[in-house]
Design a protein around this motif. Structure first.
Motif, PDB file in Angstrom:
ATOM      1  N   GLN A 122       0.832  -1.204   0.000  1.00 31.69           N
ATOM      2  CA  GLN A 122       0.000   0.000   0.000  1.00 31.69           C
ATOM      3  C   GLN A 122       0.868   1.256   0.000  1.00 31.69           C
ATOM      4  OE1 GLN A 122      -3.212  -0.109   3.079  1.00 31.69           O
ATOM      5  NE2 GLN A 122      -2.567  -2.218   3.342  1.00 31.69           N
ATOM      6  N   ALA A 123       1.907   1.212   0.793  1.00 28.57           N
ATOM      7  CA  ALA A 123       2.792   2.377   0.874  1.00 28.57           C
ATOM      8  C   ALA A 123       3.428   2.656  -0.488  1.00 28.57           C
ATOM      9  CB  ALA A 123       3.871   2.131   1.934  1.00 28.57           C
ATOM     10  N   GLN A 124       3.845   1.583  -1.127  1.00 24.91           N
ATOM     11  CA  GLN A 124       4.472   1.730  -2.440  1.00 24.91           C
ATOM     12  C   GLN A 124       3.487   2.326  -3.438  1.00 24.91           C
ATOM     13  OE1 GLN A 124       7.351   1.543  -3.714  1.00 24.91           O
ATOM     14  NE2 GLN A 124       6.771   1.648  -5.872  1.00 24.91           N
ATOM     15  N   ARG A 160       0.562   9.635   2.864  1.00 26.55           N
ATOM     16  CA  ARG A 160      -0.002   8.321   3.204  1.00 26.55           C
ATOM     17  C   ARG A 160       1.085   7.240   3.134  1.00 26.55           C
ATOM     18  NH1 ARG A 160      -3.958   4.592   3.502  1.00 26.55           N
ATOM     19  NH2 ARG A 160      -3.961   2.895   1.999  1.00 26.55           N
ATOM     20  N   ALA A 161       1.931   7.360   2.144  1.00 23.86           N
ATOM     21  CA  ALA A 161       3.028   6.383   2.026  1.00 23.86           C
ATOM     22  C   ALA A 161       3.883   6.409   3.290  1.00 23.86           C
ATOM     23  CB  ALA A 161       3.876   6.689   0.794  1.00 23.86           C
ATOM     24  N   ASP A 179       2.959   7.494   6.278  1.00 27.15           N
ATOM     25  CA  ASP A 179       2.178   6.962   7.396  1.00 27.15           C
ATOM     26  C   ASP A 179       2.201   5.434   7.407  1.00 27.15           C
ATOM     27  OD1 ASP A 179       1.561   9.473   8.236  1.00 27.15           O
ATOM     28  OD2 ASP A 179      -0.449   9.525   7.356  1.00 27.15           O
ATOM     29  N   LEU A 180       2.033   4.885   6.223  1.00 28.30           N
ATOM     30  CA  LEU A 180       2.014   3.423   6.139  1.00 28.30           C
ATOM     31  C   LEU A 180       3.381   2.839   6.480  1.00 28.30           C
ATOM     32  CD1 LEU A 180      -0.147   3.130   2.911  1.00 28.30           C
ATOM     33  CD2 LEU A 180      -0.728   2.135   5.133  1.00 28.30           C
ATOM     34  N   ALA A 181       4.420   3.504   6.024  1.00 26.06           N
ATOM     35  CA  ALA A 181       5.766   3.021   6.338  1.00 26.06           C
ATOM     36  C   ALA A 181       6.007   3.083   7.846  1.00 26.06           C
ATOM     37  CB  ALA A 181       6.807   3.839   5.586  1.00 26.06           C
ATOM     38  N   ASP A 182       5.561   4.170   8.453  1.00 18.64           N
ATOM     39  CA  ASP A 182       5.740   4.288   9.904  1.00 18.64           C
ATOM     40  C   ASP A 182       4.897   3.256  10.650  1.00 18.64           C
ATOM     41  OD1 ASP A 182       7.578   6.267   9.597  1.00 18.64           O
ATOM     42  OD2 ASP A 182       6.181   7.916   9.923  1.00 18.64           O
ATOM     43  N   ARG A 183       3.728   2.999  10.111  1.00 22.10           N
ATOM     44  CA  ARG A 183       2.888   1.974  10.730  1.00 22.10           C
ATOM     45  C   ARG A 183       3.557   0.605  10.623  1.00 22.10           C
ATOM     46  NH1 ARG A 183      -2.909   1.483   8.300  1.00 22.10           N
ATOM     47  NH2 ARG A 183      -3.210  -0.737   8.573  1.00 22.10           N
ATOM     48  N   ASP A 184       4.142   0.376   9.478  1.00 25.44           N
ATOM     49  CA  ASP A 184       4.865  -0.883   9.294  1.00 25.44           C
ATOM     50  C   ASP A 184       5.996  -1.007  10.313  1.00 25.44           C
ATOM     51  OD1 ASP A 184       5.797  -3.232   7.387  1.00 25.44           O
ATOM     52  OD2 ASP A 184       7.562  -2.022   7.809  1.00 25.44           O
ATOM     53  N   GLU A 185       6.656   0.108  10.540  1.00 25.89           N
ATOM     54  CA  GLU A 185       7.766   0.079  11.493  1.00 25.89           C
ATOM     55  C   GLU A 185       7.281  -0.248  12.899  1.00 25.89           C
ATOM     56  OE1 GLU A 185       9.924   3.720  11.775  1.00 25.89           O
ATOM     57  OE2 GLU A 185      11.680   2.734  12.641  1.00 25.89           O
ATOM     58  N   GLU A 201      11.839   8.092   0.417  1.00 20.44           N
ATOM     59  CA  GLU A 201      11.274   8.597  -0.827  1.00 20.44           C
ATOM     60  C   GLU A 201      10.080   9.515  -0.543  1.00 20.44           C
ATOM     61  OE1 GLU A 201      12.205   8.235  -3.900  1.00 20.44           O
ATOM     62  OE2 GLU A 201      10.479   9.094  -4.938  1.00 20.44           O
ATOM     63  N   ALA A 202       9.221   9.082   0.376  1.00 22.68           N
ATOM     64  CA  ALA A 202       8.042   9.880   0.707  1.00 22.68           C
ATOM     65  C   ALA A 202       8.456  11.217   1.303  1.00 22.68           C
ATOM     66  CB  ALA A 202       7.145   9.105   1.681  1.00 22.68           C
ATOM     67  N   LEU A 203       9.425  11.199   2.193  1.00 21.81           N
ATOM     68  CA  LEU A 203       9.897  12.455   2.793  1.00 21.81           C
ATOM     69  C   LEU A 203      10.445  13.385   1.720  1.00 21.81           C
ATOM     70  CD1 LEU A 203      11.600  11.010   5.997  1.00 21.81           C
ATOM     71  CD2 LEU A 203       9.651  12.580   5.939  1.00 21.81           C
ATOM     72  N   ALA A 204      11.168  12.797   0.789  1.00 23.21           N
ATOM     73  CA  ALA A 204      11.715  13.614  -0.287  1.00 23.21           C
ATOM     74  C   ALA A 204      10.593  14.221  -1.124  1.00 23.21           C
ATOM     75  CB  ALA A 204      12.652  12.771  -1.144  1.00 23.21           C
ATOM     76  N   GLU A 205       9.586  13.429  -1.382  1.00 20.13           N
ATOM     77  CA  GLU A 205       8.466  13.932  -2.179  1.00 20.13           C
ATOM     78  C   GLU A 205       7.710  15.037  -1.441  1.00 20.13           C
ATOM     79  OE1 GLU A 205       5.752  11.119  -3.807  1.00 20.13           O
ATOM     80  OE2 GLU A 205       7.317   9.885  -4.708  1.00 20.13           O
ATOM     81  N   LEU A 206       7.682  14.932  -0.122  1.00 23.23           N
ATOM     82  CA  LEU A 206       6.990  15.946   0.676  1.00 23.23           C
ATOM     83  C   LEU A 206       7.842  17.201   0.861  1.00 23.23           C
ATOM     84  CD1 LEU A 206       5.479  13.571   3.376  1.00 23.23           C
ATOM     85  CD2 LEU A 206       4.171  14.972   1.775  1.00 23.23           C
ATOM     86  N   GLY A 207       9.045  17.149   0.338  1.00 24.53           N
ATOM     87  CA  GLY A 207       9.921  18.302   0.479  1.00 24.53           C
ATOM     88  C   GLY A 207      10.584  18.389   1.839  1.00 24.53           C
TER      89      GLY A 207
END
Lengths: 289, 178
Positions: free
Chosen positions: A207-209, A218-219, A221-227, A245-251
């Motif tokens: 889902q994160a991917q 959301r990606a 959040d899902l990654a953090d939930r996975d952690e 990648e998500a952090l980079a996309e969020l700037g």
């Protein structure tokens, strides 16, 4: 020096009680269902056991072809989530497998996992045992590639990942991670019987991917939930790649960089190193000898 | 020692799983991976196999190579888990609670005892002991799998047997005193 007699051997001088302990250890193997589930989680077809055990035998064999390619070509999340995809696809209702918007090159790694009858216009030479068709997809083809940043071949990540930061550093997508292929566009590739009752490490990261690129928050959040749910999971590296990648996309470059630093400390030598370096500006050579 | 196999006879990751998956699971358990985590850690082993198999150089048999990955993965697991909770005792406890139903109680109890005794060994000795005594690898392969010289492996086996025996004696003494 020759090897000593083992404690559990009948001709050893060990007391019978000790031999029984050793025997108990030797006889401890997972039951068949457990092993089968494990094989399926790994994408080794619907059945990780030798053929003959299930109706998905053909699909399992085909997925095995995908596994070979995965092993030979993929380094990175393509290994984990790609394996997930093949596992699901091996069990997927064929009619749901469309993925018509995916180029041949993108699809190639996954096609072996599909039922041949449902494979969408696969080129005749797209043989599961011919990895060159996959390996030839180096970044020179970027113009035709979609952005699936986490999906990267070993060759791509070590040879030609653009050395610049940010989500624009996309590599050619591997079909094994194409959300359309994984999800059939509707997240419906899993039959009800296959749906896990709760999140699995694979399903969360899948889902994160999928969220990456469109909904990085959301990606993340899902990654953090996975952690939180799988702190010692098998796909921790892949989770971190998604999060970065998500952090980079969020700037949120500073956070991406901090997380990258942690990644290099936790996983020195990871095949994802160059990819993360490209995303965050870290020099993989310094952190990933 | 198993020697270097012909490249053409090498198994894929899937082939390794089919051939040795249950052994990998077993050795992980004996190396201290808790019952509840065994599937996840076994999965981690084969994800690593995926990642690394292309660079397998045939310096050992693939089986030995796989065992080496198991040893390292179990070691990393124990280090990680040590920060969260005491794994080993959990593992021993669960082995006696969650084992599949068709195992008889005596077998479960024997495994729990075995794991308790193995807990008395440090990681290095435990790996050698498990690979040699339970998995029945030749010592030359054990040395490769744990990544030490053969002579060191023999020394560790010797020390492991001594420690295991001591732990067994203590256990018996405790049972008698009970």
């Amino acid at each position: 020096m020759s090897d000593p007699t083992r404690l559990g051997d009948p001709d050893s001088k060990s007391p019978p009680s000790l031999q029984r302990l050793i025997d108990a250890g030797r006889s401890d193997v997972p039951d068949r269902d457990r092993l089968r589930n494990l094989g399926a989680r790994l994408g080794f077809g619907a059945d990780g056991l030798p053929a003959g055990a299930g109706a998905a035998k053909g699909a399992a064999g085909l997925a095995g072809g995908a596994a070979k390619i995965t092993a030979a070509v993929l380094g990175g999340i393509g290994v984990g989530v790609g394996a997930l995809a093949t596992g699901h696809l091996a069990k997927a209702p064929p009619a749901l497998v469309t993925a018509s918007d995916v180029s041949h090159a993108e699809r190639s790694p996954l096609q072996p996992g599909l039922d041949p009858e449902t494979t969408v216009a696969a080129p005749p030479n797209e043989d599961p045992s011919s990895p060159p068709a996959v390996q030839a997809r180096l970044p020179s083809s970027t113009s035709g590639a979609r952005s699936h940043p986490v999906a990267t071949t070993l060759a791509e990540s070590t040879v030609a990942t653009p050395a610049k930061a940010g989500p624009v550093a996309t590599t050619p997508a591997m079909g094994s991670l194409d959300p359309a292929v994984i999800s059939g566009g509707a997240g419906s590739l899993r039959s009800p019987a296959d749906s896990p009752p709760k999140d699995t490490e694979f399903s969360l990261l899948e889902q994160a991917q999928r969220a990456l690129g469109g909904d990085p928050r959301r990606a993340l959040d899902l990654a953090d939930r996975d952690e939180r749910q799988f702190p010692v999971g098998a796909l921790a590296q892949e989770r971190e790649v998604i999060a970065i990648e998500a952090l980079a996309e969020l700037g949120r470059a500073d956070e991406a960089r901090a997380r990258a630093r942690s990644f290099f400390q936790a996983f020195p030598g990871s095949v994802h190193g160059p990819r993360i370096a490209a995303m965050t500006g870290f020099d993989a050579g310094l952190h990933n000898p | 020692m198993s020697g270097s196999p012909d490249r053409g006879t090498l198994l894929t990751a899937e082939g390794l799983f089919r051939e040795y998956g249950s052994f990998a699971w077993r050795v992980l358990r004996r190396l201290g991976v808790a019952e509840r985590d065994a599937d996840d850690v076994c999965q981690e082993v084969f994800v690593t196999v995926h990642r690394r198999i292309a660079s397998f150089e045939g310096r050992s048999s693939q089986r030995t190579w796989l065992y080496g990955i198991c040893v390292r993965t179990a070691s990393e697991y124990r280090k990680r888990a040590a920060h969260r909770h005491e794994v080993s005792s959990d593992g021993v406890h669960e082995a006696s609670v969650d084992a599949s139903q068709d195992e008889d109680a005596a077998l479960r109890e024997a495994r729990a005892t075995l794991d308790r005794l193995l807990e008395s060994l440090d990681d290095d000795k435990r790996a050698v002991f498990v690979l040699y005594e339970i998995e029945e690898l030749p010592m030359a392969d054990v040395a490769i799998a744990v990544g030490c010289p053969l002579q060191t492996a023999y020394s560790r086996l010797h020390a492991a047997r001594r420690d295991f025996d001591s732990a067994l004696r203590r256990l018996h003494a405790a049972e008698i005193a009970r």
